[in-house]
Enzyme design. Sequence first.
Site, mmCIF file in Angstrom:
data_model
loop_
_atom_site.group_PDB
_atom_site.id
_atom_site.type_symbol
_atom_site.label_atom_id
_atom_site.label_comp_id
_atom_site.label_asym_id
_atom_site.label_seq_id
_atom_site.Cartn_x
_atom_site.Cartn_y
_atom_site.Cartn_z
ATOM 1 N N GLU A 197 1.934 -9.081 -8.235
ATOM 2 C CA GLU A 197 1.086 -8.629 -9.355
ATOM 3 C C GLU A 197 1.243 -7.126 -9.412
ATOM 4 O O GLU A 197 0.963 -6.451 -8.420
ATOM 5 C CB GLU A 197 -0.387 -8.957 -9.100
ATOM 6 C CG GLU A 197 -0.701 -10.396 -8.765
ATOM 7 C CD GLU A 197 -0.616 -11.302 -9.969
ATOM 8 O OE1 GLU A 197 -0.687 -10.802 -11.102
ATOM 9 O OE2 GLU A 197 -0.452 -12.514 -9.766
ATOM 10 N N CYS A 207 -5.765 -2.178 -12.834
ATOM 11 C CA CYS A 207 -4.509 -2.545 -13.486
ATOM 12 C C CYS A 207 -4.774 -2.948 -14.922
ATOM 13 O O CYS A 207 -3.947 -2.780 -15.798
ATOM 14 C CB CYS A 207 -3.834 -3.672 -12.726
ATOM 15 S SG CYS A 207 -4.938 -5.054 -12.476
HETATM 16 P P1 NAD Z 1 0.970 0.565 -3.919
HETATM 17 O O1 NAD Z 1 2.111 -0.187 -4.500
HETATM 18 O O2 NAD Z 1 1.151 1.960 -3.571
HETATM 19 O O3 NAD Z 1 0.478 -0.180 -2.579
HETATM 20 C C1 NAD Z 1 0.172 -1.549 -2.556
HETATM 21 C C2 NAD Z 1 0.361 -2.073 -1.151
HETATM 22 O O4 NAD Z 1 1.743 -2.020 -0.801
HETATM 23 C C3 NAD Z 1 -0.360 -1.264 -0.079
HETATM 24 O O5 NAD Z 1 -0.933 -2.158 0.861
HETATM 25 C C4 NAD Z 1 0.755 -0.459 0.546
HETATM 26 O O6 NAD Z 1 0.506 -0.100 1.878
HETATM 27 C C5 NAD Z 1 1.909 -1.427 0.476
HETATM 28 N N1 NAD Z 1 3.259 -0.860 0.550
HETATM 29 C C6 NAD Z 1 3.666 0.376 0.205
HETATM 30 N N2 NAD Z 1 4.998 0.495 0.403
HETATM 31 C C7 NAD Z 1 5.440 -0.700 0.860
HETATM 32 C C8 NAD Z 1 6.713 -1.211 1.221
HETATM 33 N N3 NAD Z 1 7.817 -0.474 1.144
HETATM 34 N N4 NAD Z 1 6.799 -2.474 1.636
HETATM 35 C C9 NAD Z 1 5.708 -3.267 1.694
HETATM 36 N N5 NAD Z 1 4.465 -2.830 1.378
HETATM 37 C C10 NAD Z 1 4.341 -1.564 0.960
HETATM 38 O O7 NAD Z 1 -0.244 0.355 -4.956
HETATM 39 P P2 NAD Z 1 -1.730 0.919 -4.845
HETATM 40 O O8 NAD Z 1 -1.732 2.367 -5.129
HETATM 41 O O9 NAD Z 1 -2.388 0.433 -3.613
HETATM 42 O O10 NAD Z 1 -2.429 0.142 -6.057
HETATM 43 C C11 NAD Z 1 -2.367 0.545 -7.385
HETATM 44 C C12 NAD Z 1 -1.375 -0.303 -8.168
HETATM 45 O O11 NAD Z 1 -1.725 -1.689 -8.073
HETATM 46 C C13 NAD Z 1 -1.378 0.002 -9.660
HETATM 47 O O12 NAD Z 1 -0.048 0.034 -10.115
HETATM 48 C C14 NAD Z 1 -2.108 -1.189 -10.259
HETATM 49 O O13 NAD Z 1 -1.796 -1.454 -11.612
HETATM 50 C C15 NAD Z 1 -1.682 -2.287 -9.364
HETATM 51 N N6 NAD Z 1 -2.595 -3.432 -9.424
HETATM 52 C C16 NAD Z 1 -2.197 -4.557 -10.076
HETATM 53 C C17 NAD Z 1 -3.067 -5.648 -10.187
HETATM 54 C C18 NAD Z 1 -2.650 -6.911 -10.891
HETATM 55 O O14 NAD Z 1 -3.347 -7.920 -10.738
HETATM 56 N N7 NAD Z 1 -1.575 -6.921 -11.642
HETATM 57 C C19 NAD Z 1 -4.335 -5.565 -9.611
HETATM 58 C C20 NAD Z 1 -4.705 -4.383 -8.951
HETATM 59 C C21 NAD Z 1 -3.828 -3.324 -8.857
#
Ligand code: NAD
Length: 519
Positions: free
Chosen positions: A287, A321
Amino acid sequence: MIPEFRPEAFTDFSRPENVAAFNAALAKAKSEIGRTYPLVIDGEARELRDNFPSINPSRPAEVVGYFPNGSAADADQAIEAASRAFKTWQYIPVAERARYLLRAAAAMRRRKHEFSAYMVLETGKSWFEADADTAESIDFLEFYARQAVRLLDQTDMLTPYPPEELGLYNIPLGVGAVIPPWNFPNAIPMGLVAAAIVAGNTVVFKPAEQSMWIGWKITELLWSLGLPDGVVNFITGPGEVVGARMVLHPQTRFIAFTGSKAVGLWIYENAAKIQPGQKWLKRSILEMGGKDAVLVDETANLEEAAQGIVASAFGFQGQKCSAGSRAVIVDDVYEQVTGRVVELAKELTVGAPDEGPHIYMGPVIDQEAMKRIMDAIELGTQDGKLLLGGSPLQTPDNGYFIPPTIFGDVPWDAPMAQEEIFGPILSISRAGNFDDALRIANSTEYGLTGALFSNSRDRLERARREFHVGNLYLNRKCTGALVGIHPFGGFNMSGTDSKTGGPDYLLHYTQAKSVAERL
Ligand code: NAD
């Protein structure tokens, strides 16, 4: 018998007894800040010497908790523990697995304000937003428990064939890497973990670095119900180290990720590479982000439209999001609606949300987000007219506060109108007419949520067909999806087209086994 699913009610903070109860929960949460927490692998707590802090973004000097700086080797051990637990957990009857979820829902409901209070302190959620997050978490537990019982045996959907006894069973996949974001720090991880384990999988859960405290609290709640060791393993550390290893490990069978497009694409690509010793194709349930638009035409109720735009753009500081970070308004009513949106946004209160329920907007999540948002604002002044906000608020505790910021007359293809910023910034674009507005709405690479305010039946019908988003809302705001009522998830670069809180969501966590025995 399990009663029908009903969504959890939101708390009414106009009632003094609810305010008092929430303040008591905040006091309890505050009494717990600053502790150090372990990793938990196979039911065993492991303290590491190297820990890192999670802070309160309203007062960055306030550390809410210290968490282990886990390594790739820790991730390996957690995945291996989950693999061992899978051997038995997959055969636990579904009704029994579902009962863990129902008991978790009941336990969280009893301590509802406490879970919300952790989020107020760790992620800067307003009381209302934190309360909604906890309610959604309870809803996921209740909803997936019921869905599992309904979905996991689909034998009755087969065409009877008398010479054989038939079965169609949705069996679990194996070990899952659960990698959520920080912005719904209770509901999203709880939903992902609950869906995975009720279907018979085991998981390694790695909370986002900004929300480890609430991540710990929800996992502790699951363990407190007597969940067998190794079914849910808890690990913290940098996403690009532990998260990446969880994705790459050959024993990982699926990845349940919610977060940014950049990380989601990295996972999609790397999960597809077969590692030495790997015997399956990993499944990625991703997502990702959004650049969601609220459209207004000249037939709309303009006051409702302005209120819808403001609520969609600035709830939880625009860090959803689903946030309506773009408004697209047809020329005839552009000035009137934009003027009203600015007036309404001026009235929003900004401050540390633990001050009380009157605070509508708290801080943005961290210093990095603050810098990214301020850079986007600077870039935005080249493309649009700054109508409100634009400068950070100075507070004695150096909190990360950015007031509601609005740009008008933003060209539809400017970066501000195309890229996800994830902060309290609204970009307003002018459209020649409804057709033009619809074209602009569909012009980004995302397709998560969208709204149209209109009183034209013909246009509402066209939006149903042509507005290409996973969650379309007509004459209401584009945030606030409810479990079981508005199944949630987007198209295109917003994800892999699944629907959390929807009737078939659990199937993503299973594979179907068809059995026929000749009688
Ligand atoms: P992010 O992508 O920075 O981090 C998300 C998760 O991924 C964290 O737990 C992080 O530690 C982990 N991560 C980071 N690098 C990684 C890697 N290389 N391999 C595996 N895991 C890794 O996102 P964020 O800042 O935590 O959240 C904000 C984003 O989430 C926004 O883009 C938002 O739109 C999205 N979001 C989407 C939904 C949806 O349902 N579509 C819901 C909520 C948030």
